[in-house]
Design a protein around this motif. Structure first.
Motif: not given
Lengths: 643, 485
Positions: B43-46, B85-96, B249-254, B451-454
């Motif tokens: 997440v930090l790297a993103l 894309v980065i936002i999408g990946s980051l949020l996906s990681l968080l909820i995963a 999300i992310a691949p769609k945007i890309a 919850a935060a992402v929601l």
């Protein structure tokens, strides 16, 4: 003070209506009754200052509509006419409010009822203090709405709902005419302000306007359209069918509708618009004919009804006929005079009838009553007072007001005037007859109710009797007290500018010179009616049944109200229902829903099913689809290039 | 030519790729106990990548810059969508994170794969050459294939991974075929070169056209536009839910960005030729997405069709082929990002008695058991249905407006009609949540990250109307750079 008299009921209605849950039944009753009593006191003071002392005035509240040429104000117009109406309406309404405290004590939605009553009163006050046609129409419609709500107050009864809808729809027909009349006024005068219109009326007296392809007299067509509105609200012949059905509402509502707040609106309108009607002899003749016919017609029906409230209801209809033909012969003062006295004794009669019904545990059929004289003596006595006033027996109020109407009809000297005179005289006989038929059937003879019901018969509580006493006083003295001002010597000074009577039309002056026999005939007829009723229902009780058998067609005609309901049902209601059902089932259901929402939904669901069948899950199907897609796209490109 | 100034523009991609490799080593050595640490580091790297990406843009503004011998381009479009894309990946990681732990599939490779896939996407976005395009595409695809099969003991997940892989390989093959045709007939793979070639607007030969069609087929596969969408429902349903969220999300945007870039830059001169293709694909996607979704009972499949439909809407902007259209697409995908992440965060909460449930009916009565979750989901559903004043409405509004301005009123009308159909299934979910008999409550807790992402997504969707400026202006500026003059 002038403003408070009108708006106190509104405030009370607001409080009782929106906060009834918190202030409770008691609170709602207290608020509305206090407000109405205060309004009645103020109404009396206003009456004194405006009508007696002569301080007529118009109070501007605010501008309502300001669009192009159309300017409409909110204003309270206080002249003698409206002051009389305000005083009468608030007084009768206050009595009805107090009476309702007792009558509706066991109902489960008292605040709603009290709130409706007050709002009803407010709209009527708005109507009578209107300063222009739009404000008049506002009050007019508000009264119509409240009558709908109150007649249908017991909304869990199908019959009450039907009656409420009937009242509303029949009134709509009248209102349609009224609205057209207002449009005509705007077309002719370019203004809806009473003052402007009245001032311009003489100038346009013989103008014509196109109406349905013909050139017609402008004022006549306007007046007749407006009169159609009055007919609807005041239940005149043709548009009267809602009034008897309105008995489905609680009895205080009937009293309010019949005495003060609704049916009198039409009479008031005619008096208010006298500066218009005076310039159209044709319209006035129409008014006379309709009024006279209604007086007679309703009285015949009243003779044959068995429901105690229906008898009184038809009597209202009949008395309104009197008021209309009074207005038609330019005796507006007499019309309003009768309106006021009638308000007292009709409210009295209704509330006394309510007291009877209350005593009889809700029974309304007179054939199941009888012998109540000794059990509820106070009600009995009050019923006599009311009936004597209604029948026009000296010195009760009705004697003064009704006789002067009949005399004025004679004095007009026209054909329609004499038509109205004779019908009025004969209706007076019938009025007395059915009134005493009611009294004798209800209070005399042997009890015809079951033992349980008779055992429960009791006099009403003081809170119900007290208002009756006030109204009885009115029924006794209002005629004597008001004669001088309303129709006697003092009338010109009293009415001032609020009513216009053209010089050749002053039939009230002529009324004083009618022959003695013509003047006293109504009284004699009234006494005769009472006598006949006494013979038929007390002395020789077999007569009514015998007569009914001999004159069976006539009896049935009266009993069934001249088959008006059946006629309307056949020529209007059923075709309309048929059309409505066809449009609903075939038009809306089959075509619009079928091809529209339902059809779309069906196609959508079918499409979804088809599309999801493509999703087989097999890889080679998917790959095949992709290749088909690619081939199609390439072909498209290539063909485009080629073509 | 010195190397240093040439590498600077691709620093974000390089950093992200390097982080992925470092984390791989860290994970390999530290083993299972470091999964959380690796995830947070990812997440930090993103976040750091985003900072590296945005810092020069913030300080110096974005100017178009071609680097690595014409392979890479850095421009407004790239920065804008790479950020998304980065936002999408980051949020996906968080909820995963919690989900993987609970499902017993928490492995340190997950964040690493997400990082590598993200790096691939950024390369796709920045590609300025057919070769670079293909490299980026494959990098992200390979990572995604593995992610789809990440729950490797689960039959459905492995099936999804395999299907995605096979179909993806076919699509890649078609794309490569198309690229080779283009190279064969045009003699260049460089976007700039192609653009110059077609700038005259002259007619392209059949061979070239075939090449372009096959390239668009490959791209259409990636954005899951009809008729190349068939993989989507199966893969979405089978893949672990956070992976599905990431996929949607992310691949769609890309891929959409790539689609925009390829069509508008190298093949921009052939606009008249490909406009109708995009038109047809757009209509087919909107209609298919709307109608097929109605029959679905599984919420992930439903979201698959939903995403097909949304791609159709986004493609309206491309079909318009104007600056307004591009702006519409960019606004659309930005809003879509938040709606979708939020919805999937909600889906992740659907766990009853220790097992994930995915039926739409399982949401019945949610308003009584979890009022806050139901409210958030209702916001997302209304927004997905495009009901004002939520953000989803504006996304649709801008592409429809662009279509009308570009003389494609029919497309806009079809879009409105299909969104009516679509509203049916979105609103059905709201109806289920608020009016139907309650099922049992879901397991608690949902986890703070979810919850935060929601919350963030719901607030973003709800209050977009209050503060739309940044997004609209950004998209405006980006779109303007694509249409100089």
């Amino acid at each position: 003070m002038h403003v408070a008299a009108v708006f106190l009921p509104l405030i009370a209605a607001f409080i009782a209506g929106f906060f009834g849950r918190w202030i409770g039944d008691r609170g709602a009753q207290l608020v509305t009754c206090l407000a109405l009593v205060a309004a009645a006191v103020l109404g009396a003071i206003v009456f004194w200052s405006v009508a007696i002392v002569g301080h007529a005035r118009t109070i501007d509240l605010l501008t309502w509509i300001d669009a192009g040429d159309l300017r409409v104000r909110w204003a309270l117009r206080y002249d003698t006419l409206s002051a009389v109406m305000v005083a009468a309406v608030t007084l009768v309404s206050a009595m009805v409010h107090i009476y309702s405290v007792g009558y509706m004590a066991h109902d489960k939605s008292v605040p709603r009822f009290m709130s409706y009553l007050s709002l009803f009163t407010f709209f009527m006050l708005m109507l009578v203090t209107a300063d222009n046609f739009v404000q008049l129409f506002f009050g007019w419609e508000g009264v119509g709405l409240m009558s709908y709500l109150l007649i249908g107050f017991w909304y869990d009864r199908p019959s009450a709902n039907a009656a409420a809808i009937k009242a509303f729809i029949v009134n709509r027909i009248g209102d349609f005419g009224f609205a057209l009349g207002i449009f005509a006024v705007y077309l002719i005068f370019g203004s809806l302000q009473f003052d402007t219109v009245f001032a311009a009326a003489p100038d346009v007296a013989h103008n014509t306007i196109p109406f349905l392809g013909h050139q017609v007299d402008a004022i006549t067509v306007t007046c007749i359209l407006l009169f159609i509105g009055a007919m609807g609200k005041s239940a005149q012949l043709g548009l009267h069918t809602w009034l008897p059905d309105a008995m489905e509402g609680p009895t205080p509502v009937s009293a309010l509708i019949h005495a003060a707040t609704m049916v009198t609106a039409g009479v008031f309108m005619l008096a208010r618009l006298s500066p218009l009607f005076e310039y159209s002899p044709t319209a006035l003749a129409v008014v006379v004919v309709i009024g006279g016919s209604t007086a007679m017609f309703a009285a015949t029906i009243g003779m044959a009804q068995n429901d105690i409230k229906r008898v009184i209801a038809y009597s209202t209809c009949s008395q309104l006929g009197y008021m209309f033909f009074a207005a038609g012969v330019s005796a507006y003062g007499a019309a309003i005079f009768h309106l006021v006295t009638h308000a007292f004794f009709k409210a009295l009669l209704f509330l006394a009838a309510g007291s009877v019904i209350h005593a009889m545990s809700g029974e309304q059929d007179m054939r199941k009553m009888g012998g109540l004289r000794t059990l509820i003596p106070a009600t009995y006595l009050l019923m006599w007072v009311g009936s004597l006033a209604l029948a026009g027996i000296w010195p009760f109020a009705g004697y003064y007001s009704k006789d002067v109407i009949i005399e004025a009809a004679w004095a007009s000297g026209t054909g329609v005037g004499h038509y109205a005179y004779w019908l009025g005289v004969f209706a007076a006989f019938l009025t007395a007859f059915y009134s005493w038929r009611l009294i004798f059937l209800t209070f005399h003879g042997k009890p015809r109710a079951s033992k349980e019901v008779m055992a429960h018969v009791h006099e009403s509580p003081p809170v119900m009797i007290l208002p009756l006493l006030v109204l009885a006083a009115g029924a006794l003295f209002a005629g004597m007290a008001g004669y001088h001002w309303f129709v006697g010597e003092g009338r010109d000074a009293f009415w001032g500018d609020s009513i216009l009577v053209l010089p050749g039309h002053d039939n009230l002056a002529g009324a004083e010179t009618v022959p003695f026999w013509a003047a006293k005939l109504p009284l004699a007829m009234g006494l005769g009616g009472i006598f006949v009723a006494w013979i038929a229902y007390v002395v020789e009780t077999g007569i009514p049944a015998l007569t009914a058998r001999w004159l069976r067609p006539v009896y049935l005609l009266f009993l069934n109200k001249w088959y008006f309901d059946e006629l309307y049902d056949a020529i209007i209601v059923r075709p309309a229902m048929w059309l409505g059902i066809r449009l609903w089932k075939d038009g809306d259901g089959a075509v619009i829903d079928g091809l529209g929402p339902d059809g779309f939904a069906k196609v959508t669901r079918g499409m979804a099913a088809v599309l999801s069948r493509f999703q087989t899950g097999y890889l080679y199907h998917y790959v095949f689809a992709m290749f088909v897609g690619a081939v199609v796209l390439v072909s498209w490109y290539v063909l485009r290039q080629a073509g | 030519m010195t190397a240093a100034p040439d590498f600077l523009p691709v620093l974000p991609e390089m950093f992200l790729g390097a982080s992925g490799m470092v984390l791989l080593i860290v994970g390999a050595y530290a083993g299972a106990r470091a999964i959380r640490a690796v995830t947070w580091l990812a997440v930090l790297a993103l976040a750091a990548t985003a900072a590296i990406l945005l810092y020069p843009a913030w300080t110096a503004g974005v100017t178009r810059q071609v680097s690595l011998f014409g392979m890479f381009v850095t421009d407004g479009l790239g920065v804008f969508t790479q950020t998304l894309v980065i936002i999408g990946s980051l949020l996906s990681l968080l909820i995963a994170m919690r989900f993987n732990e609970r499902e017993g599939i928490a492995r340190f490779e997950f964040p690493v794969l997400v990082l590598i896939a993200t790096a691939g996407m950024m390369m796709m976005i920045a590609a300025n050459d057919l070769i670079a395009l293909y490299l980026g595409l494959e990098l992200q695809s390979l990572a995604l294939y593995v992610l789809a099969a990440f729950a490797r003991d689960d039959v459905r997940s492995t099936e999804a991974g395999l299907k995605y892989f096979v179909l993806g390989a076919v699509a890649s093959g078609m794309l490569l075929f198309g690229a080779s045709m283009v190279y064969g007939f045009a003699g260049t793979t460089s976007f700039d070169g192609l653009a110059k070639l077609f700038a005259g607007g002259g007619a392209a030969g059949v061979g070239l056209i075939t090449g372009i069609v096959f390239i668009s087929v490959g791209l259409a596969f990636k954005v899951s536009a009809v008729p190349f969408h068939m993989w989507t429902p199966d893969v979405y349903e089978g893949a672990p839910t956070p992976v599905t969220a990431f996929f949607s999300i992310a691949p769609k945007i890309a891929a959409l960005t790539l689609f925009l870039r390829v069509m508008l830059q190298p093949f921009g001169g052939l606009f008249g030729d490909w406009q109708q293709i995009i038109w047809a694909i757009s209509v087919a996607s909107m209609a298919w997405g709307a109608f097929a979704a109605i029959a679905q009972r599984n919420i992930k499949r439903l979201m698959a069709y939903s995403s097909i439909g949304h791609v159709g809407y986004a493609l309206i902007g491309l079909a318009a082929g104007t600056a307004a259209g591009v702006r519409g697409v960019l606004v659309y995908i930005a809003i879509y990002l938040f709606m979708n992440v939020g919805t999937f965060a909600g889906i992740l909460c659907m766990r009853r008695n220790g097992k994930m449930v995915e039926g739409i009916d399982d949401l019945a009565g949610l308003s009584r058991t979890h009022p806050a979750l139901a409210l958030a989901l209702a916001i997302f559903m209304f927004s997905l249905a495009g009901i004002p004043p939520l953000a989803g409405f504006f996304g649709k509004l801008y592409v429809f407006m662009a279509a009308i301005d570009a003389g494609l009123p029919v497309l806009a009308v079809i879009g409105v009609l299909t969104s009516v159909v679509g509203a049916y299934y979105y609103l059905r979910i709201v109806k289920l949540m608020y009016f139907d008999e309650a099922q049992g409550a879901f397991d608690r807790p949902f986890g703070g990250e979810v919850a935060a992402v929601l919350l963030v997504c719901a607030v973003a969707i709800l209050f977009f109307i209050a503060w739309p400026g940044p997004l609209l202006n950004g998209a405006d500026a980006v779109a303007a750079t694509l249409f100089p003059g």
